[in-house]
Design an enzyme around this catalytic site. Structure first.
Site, PDB file in Angstrom:
ATOM      1  N   SER A  78       0.839  -1.255   0.074  1.00  0.00           N
ATOM      2  CA  SER A  78       0.030   0.028   0.132  1.00  0.00           C
ATOM      3  C   SER A  78       0.959   1.260   0.175  1.00  0.00           C
ATOM      4  CB  SER A  78      -0.847   0.043   1.210  1.00  0.00           C
ATOM      5  OG  SER A  78      -0.132   0.120   2.528  1.00  0.00           O
ATOM      6  N   LYS A  79       0.352   2.510   0.016  1.00  0.00           N
ATOM      7  CA  LYS A  79       1.123   3.731   0.102  1.00  0.00           C
ATOM      8  C   LYS A  79       2.097   3.735   1.242  1.00  0.00           C
ATOM      9  CE  LYS A  79      -1.830   6.414  -3.076  1.00  0.00           C
ATOM     10  NZ  LYS A  79      -2.321   7.783  -3.157  1.00  0.00           N
TER      11      LYS A  79
END
Length: 468
Positions: free
Chosen positions: A240-241
């Site tokens: 994920s980010k």
């Protein structure tokens, strides 16, 4: 057989790190085998595809130096060709018109869900006469998929993947408005581009069986499949980010070198013994699909930074200077002239061993190009008390008398000045660093003085002690 690979991103966002690795693996495989690496932009989703995203993908690939062969293929303008193949299957009896309404399909899915069955199309129009079609319904065209037996995907990475054909329904090829679906477009484009090897993320593995049935219905050769495990974060969760699932442009902005990114991405899921530092030349020479692992790779910013630091140390000073100058001009809001640029380049040898990114390198080297008088950090100001300034003032005429302006000569002179003042070397060297650099950390101070030169060194000392 001449090998042809392709990277086929959808322009609905940036070129993310997983896509960049997929592009790299395709590029390396093609270059290793003397084949072609093609680029296709899958822009059939008109609502989400944007010119900005396309530009970002092209820019990211260029920054990574993954050059493609031939012209970029755009999928949307080829819609007529895709539709033609669906109609060809219809004419050959390998596809059929389906007149099921949206309401019927919804009821079908609801019933299957309630009964605990797979929510697949039940084939209700597979063998019906089109004369029974309800009025006003624009039919879709569906593939007549095999209903018995198995489809076996001979995957180079995953091994044989066996899927029972009764789990695959008759997928839509052409929508009621005549537009082709993604699966059809991919198959037709891969064939028309001569793609021999499809190397992509294993999130596409479920698509392969459907695509194989369509390929076989069209009578085309099935490409070699290689589905690569996805990249996870350090904690094993989906990337994920917060883990680093950013656009390639973000890594460039964070100060990573393209060769470091290529090396790091190469090692995410591929190995060559215990080798960690692998040049592009070696990558092309060594890369093949048999060394791609089946388990998910884990992204690690610490390893990336360490690897980037290695490449910074190996990069020549001229290139580093060219990369750092625009960053400094932007952050400092000034135009760096040739004299300051030359000074920065001369100091690069002392700066780059300490930096892991270009951002760190720019921050560390900013003092070489800052205009006078320097803005001092709070820590630097604390070192420049009355006694320290008095010693610096006494040092100026000593420096003025030096004929050979070099680091060894300067060190000898400063040591002698400290001895004459009854002080330790650090008592003079630390205030000297504060006055010349504006902060308390720098490369060796005598190296800094040599790089700054006589005029700039004396000028900065004068600024510090208040003499003009």
């Amino acid at each position: 057989m001449s090998i042809v690979c392709r990277f086929a991103p959808s322009p609905t966002g940036f070129l993310h790190i997983g896509g960049a690795r997929t592009a790299l693996f395709n590029w390396l495989f093609a270059r290793h085998h003397g084949g072609q690496f093609r680029l296709r932009i899958e822009d059939t989703d008109r609502a989400r595809s944007t010119p900005e995203a396309t530009a970002a993908i092209l820019d990211g690939l260029k920054w990574l130096e993954l050059d493609w062969d031939g012209e970029v293929v755009y999928q949307f303008p080829r819609a007529a060709r895709h539709a033609e193949m669906a109609r060809q299957l219809l004419a050959a009896g390998k596809a059929y018109h389906c007149y099921a309404t949206p309401q019927e399909l919804e009821e079908m899915r609801a019933k299957a869900k309630a009964e605990g069955r797979s929510m697949r199309y039940d084939g209700r129009w597979r063998d019906r006469d089109p004369k029974d079609a309800p009025p006003g319904v624009k039919p879709v065209i569906r593939l007549k998929a095999r209903q018995t037996g198995e489809t076996v995907i001979k995957d180079v990475v995953q091994g044989d993947v066996v899927i029972s054909n009764d789990q695959l329904d008759d997928m839509v090829l052409l929508r009621g408005d005549g537009t082709p679906v993604y699966m059809l477009s991919v198959v037709v484009d891969d064939h028309d581009m001569g793609v021999t090897h499809v190397i992509r993320g294993d999130d596409h593995l479920n698509n392969a069986a459907r695509q194989m049935q369509l390929i076989e219905a069209l009578g085309w050769p099935v490409p070699v499949y290689a589905h690569i495990p996805l990249i996870h974060g350090p904690d094993g969760a989906k990337l994920s980010k917060r883990h680093g699932a950013l656009g390639v442009d973000a890594y460039r902005d964070m100060g990573y070198l393209p060769e470091a990114m290529r090396n790091y991405l190469l090692r995410l899921g591929w190995s060559h013994g215990d080798d960690e530092i692998i040049s592009t030349r070696q990558s092309i020479e060594w890369f093949d699909l048999d060394a791609v692992g089946r388990s998910a790779a884990r992204f690690d910013f610490v390893k990336l930074a360490n690897l980037n630091g290695h490449y910074i140390r190996e990069t020549d000073d001229e290139r580093l200077t060219a990369l750092v100058v625009p960053r400094l001009e932007h952050s400092l809001g000034l135009k760096i002239d040739e004299a300051r640029r030359a000074r920065l380049k001369a100091g690069m040898g002392g700066l780059k061993p300490r930096a892991k990114t270009l951002v760190e390198l720019a921050e560390a080297g900013a003092f070489y190009v800052r205009p006078r008088p320097l803005v001092l950090s709070d820590a630097a100001k604390k070192l420049l008390g009355p006694e320290a300034l008095q010693r610096l003032a006494a040092l100026r005429p000593v420096l003025a008398g030096i004929t050979e302006w070099s680091a060894p000569t300067l060190e000898a002179a400063v040591r002698e000045a400290a001895t004459q003042a009854g002080a330790k070397l650090g008592d003079l060297a630390q205030p000297l660093r504060a006055a010349l650099c504006g902060h308390t950390a720098s490369p060796p101070i005598f190296e800094v003085m040599a790089v700054l030169g006589r005029e700039e060194t004396q000028g900065r000392l004068a600024d510090a002690v208040g003499l003009h």
